[in-house]
Design a protein around this motif. Structure first.
Motif, short mmCIF file in Angstrom:
data_model
loop_
_atom_site.label_atom_id
_atom_site.label_comp_id
_atom_site.label_asym_id
_atom_site.label_seq_id
_atom_site.Cartn_x
_atom_site.Cartn_y
_atom_site.Cartn_z
N PRO A 35 31.56 -22.28 -19.39
CA PRO A 35 32.83 -21.93 -18.74
C PRO A 35 34.05 -22.30 -19.56
CG PRO A 35 31.50 -23.37 -17.32
CD PRO A 35 30.76 -23.18 -18.60
N LYS A 36 33.93 -23.28 -20.45
CA LYS A 36 35.08 -23.67 -21.27
C LYS A 36 35.40 -22.61 -22.31
CE LYS A 36 33.88 -28.49 -20.68
NZ LYS A 36 33.21 -29.61 -21.27
N GLU A 37 34.38 -21.86 -22.73
CA GLU A 37 34.58 -20.85 -23.76
C GLU A 37 34.95 -19.49 -23.19
OE1 GLU A 37 31.05 -20.65 -26.09
OE2 GLU A 37 31.06 -22.77 -26.54
N THR A 38 34.63 -19.24 -21.94
CA THR A 38 34.84 -17.94 -21.34
C THR A 38 36.18 -17.89 -20.64
OG1 THR A 38 32.47 -17.86 -20.95
CG2 THR A 38 33.82 -16.24 -19.79
N PRO A 39 37.06 -16.95 -21.02
CA PRO A 39 38.34 -16.87 -20.34
C PRO A 39 38.21 -16.38 -18.91
CG PRO A 39 38.12 -15.08 -21.91
CD PRO A 39 36.94 -15.99 -22.10
N ALA A 40 37.08 -15.74 -18.58
CA ALA A 40 36.89 -15.21 -17.23
C ALA A 40 36.34 -16.26 -16.28
CB ALA A 40 35.93 -14.02 -17.30
N ALA A 41 36.17 -17.48 -16.73
CA ALA A 41 35.62 -18.51 -15.86
C ALA A 41 36.63 -18.88 -14.79
CB ALA A 41 35.27 -19.74 -16.68
N GLY A 42 36.11 -19.38 -13.68
CA GLY A 42 36.99 -19.76 -12.60
C GLY A 42 37.10 -18.66 -11.57
N ASN A 43 38.08 -18.74 -10.72
CA ASN A 43 38.24 -17.77 -9.65
C ASN A 43 39.43 -16.86 -9.88
OD1 ASN A 43 36.01 -18.64 -8.29
ND2 ASN A 43 37.12 -20.05 -6.99
N LYS A 62 34.06 -24.52 -0.36
CA LYS A 62 35.41 -25.07 -0.52
C LYS A 62 36.46 -23.99 -0.32
CE LYS A 62 38.29 -27.56 -3.83
NZ LYS A 62 38.37 -28.13 -5.17
N GLU A 63 36.24 -22.84 -0.96
CA GLU A 63 37.19 -21.73 -0.84
C GLU A 63 37.20 -21.18 0.58
OE1 GLU A 63 38.09 -17.34 -2.79
OE2 GLU A 63 36.41 -18.52 -3.54
N LEU A 64 36.03 -21.10 1.22
CA LEU A 64 35.95 -20.63 2.60
C LEU A 64 36.76 -21.53 3.52
CD1 LEU A 64 34.60 -18.73 4.73
CD2 LEU A 64 32.80 -20.45 4.88
N ILE A 65 36.63 -22.83 3.35
CA ILE A 65 37.38 -23.77 4.18
C ILE A 65 38.88 -23.61 3.94
CG2 ILE A 65 37.86 -26.23 4.55
CD1 ILE A 65 34.83 -26.69 4.04
N GLU A 66 39.28 -23.49 2.67
CA GLU A 66 40.70 -23.33 2.35
C GLU A 66 41.27 -22.06 2.99
OE1 GLU A 66 40.83 -23.46 -1.90
OE2 GLU A 66 40.51 -25.62 -1.97
N GLN A 67 40.53 -20.96 2.91
CA GLN A 67 41.02 -19.70 3.48
C GLN A 67 41.07 -19.76 5.00
OE1 GLN A 67 38.80 -16.38 1.92
NE2 GLN A 67 39.53 -16.72 -0.16
N ALA A 68 40.09 -20.42 5.62
CA ALA A 68 40.09 -20.55 7.08
C ALA A 68 41.27 -21.40 7.54
CB ALA A 68 38.77 -21.15 7.55
N VAL A 69 41.56 -22.47 6.80
CA VAL A 69 42.70 -23.33 7.13
C VAL A 69 44.00 -22.53 7.00
CG1 VAL A 69 44.04 -25.30 6.28
CG2 VAL A 69 41.58 -25.51 6.61
N GLU A 70 44.09 -21.73 5.95
CA GLU A 70 45.28 -20.94 5.71
C GLU A 70 45.50 -19.90 6.81
OE1 GLU A 70 46.36 -17.88 2.25
OE2 GLU A 70 45.88 -19.88 1.51
N ARG A 71 44.42 -19.22 7.23
CA ARG A 71 44.55 -18.19 8.25
C ARG A 71 44.80 -18.75 9.64
NH1 ARG A 71 40.37 -13.18 7.58
NH2 ARG A 71 40.89 -12.67 5.45
N GLY A 73 45.85 -22.00 10.48
CA GLY A 73 46.92 -22.97 10.63
C GLY A 73 46.42 -24.34 11.10
N VAL A 74 45.10 -24.51 11.19
CA VAL A 74 44.51 -25.77 11.60
C VAL A 74 44.47 -26.69 10.39
CG1 VAL A 74 42.39 -26.82 12.50
CG2 VAL A 74 43.11 -24.60 13.32
N LYS A 75 44.56 -27.98 10.62
CA LYS A 75 44.49 -28.94 9.51
C LYS A 75 43.10 -28.94 8.90
CE LYS A 75 48.05 -31.97 11.26
NZ LYS A 75 48.39 -33.31 11.72
N LYS A 76 43.04 -29.17 7.60
CA LYS A 76 41.77 -29.13 6.88
C LYS A 76 40.78 -30.15 7.44
CE LYS A 76 39.83 -29.15 2.24
NZ LYS A 76 40.11 -29.22 0.81
#
Length: 154
Positions: A35-43, A62-71, A73-76
């Motif tokens: 992943p350090k060599e690939t520029p496409a790494a990450g999200n 982790k991303e699912l939790i973040e998106q659910a919190v965002e949509r 408005g509940v605290k993480k």
């Protein structure tokens, strides 16, 4: 005299270098790039697309939790245990081969199960409804201006 081939590349009959993926059997996958060599790494879909990689990214907890919190408005700290419990329940239901009918996700059913040395593989079918375009307001349907003029010639 035989030449030894490196595991990463081989040669074609004409002597041209051949990528490692050409030596894989249909069930094998190439080793993931560093992943350090690939520029496409990450999200970052833009970076992945620019590098020629597939834009489909795996949704992690982790991303699912973040998106659910965002949509919602509940605290993480309040949302995380609920989402983890829900994921556990979904996993148990799929493991028990229970059909799921969870709108708006859709209907999911397990079609077959295969036991592997690394675990069980559950092959599922998911049927989702098509997203319907929003219906026009009733005021737009009964507009006072007709789309075409009436033919008033006798």
């Amino acid at each position: 005299m035989t030449r030894s081939k490196s595991p990463a590349t081989g040669t074609t009959p004409s002597g041209d270098p051949q990528p490692a993926e050409a030596h894989l059997t249909p069930g094998q996958r190439p080793a993931p790039a560093d992943p350090k060599e690939t520029p496409a790494a990450g999200n970052d879909p833009a970076a992945a697309e620019a590098a020629g990689a597939s834009v489909t990214l795996e949704l992690r907890k982790k991303e699912l939790i973040e998106q659910a919190v965002e949509r919602s408005g509940v605290k993480k700290r309040d949302a995380k245990p609920v989402i983890e419990a829900m994921l556990a329940l979904l996993g148990e239901a799929i493991g028990a081969e229970r059909p799921l009918n969870l709108e708006p996700m859709g209907k999911l059913r397990v079609t077959r199960i295969k036991d592997n040395p690394n675990g069980r593989v559950h092959v599922c079918k998911l049927r989702r409804k098509r997203i319907q375009p929003e219906k026009p307001d009733t005021a737009e349907k009964t507009a006072s201006d007709p789309l075409a003029e009436a033919d008033r010639s006798g």
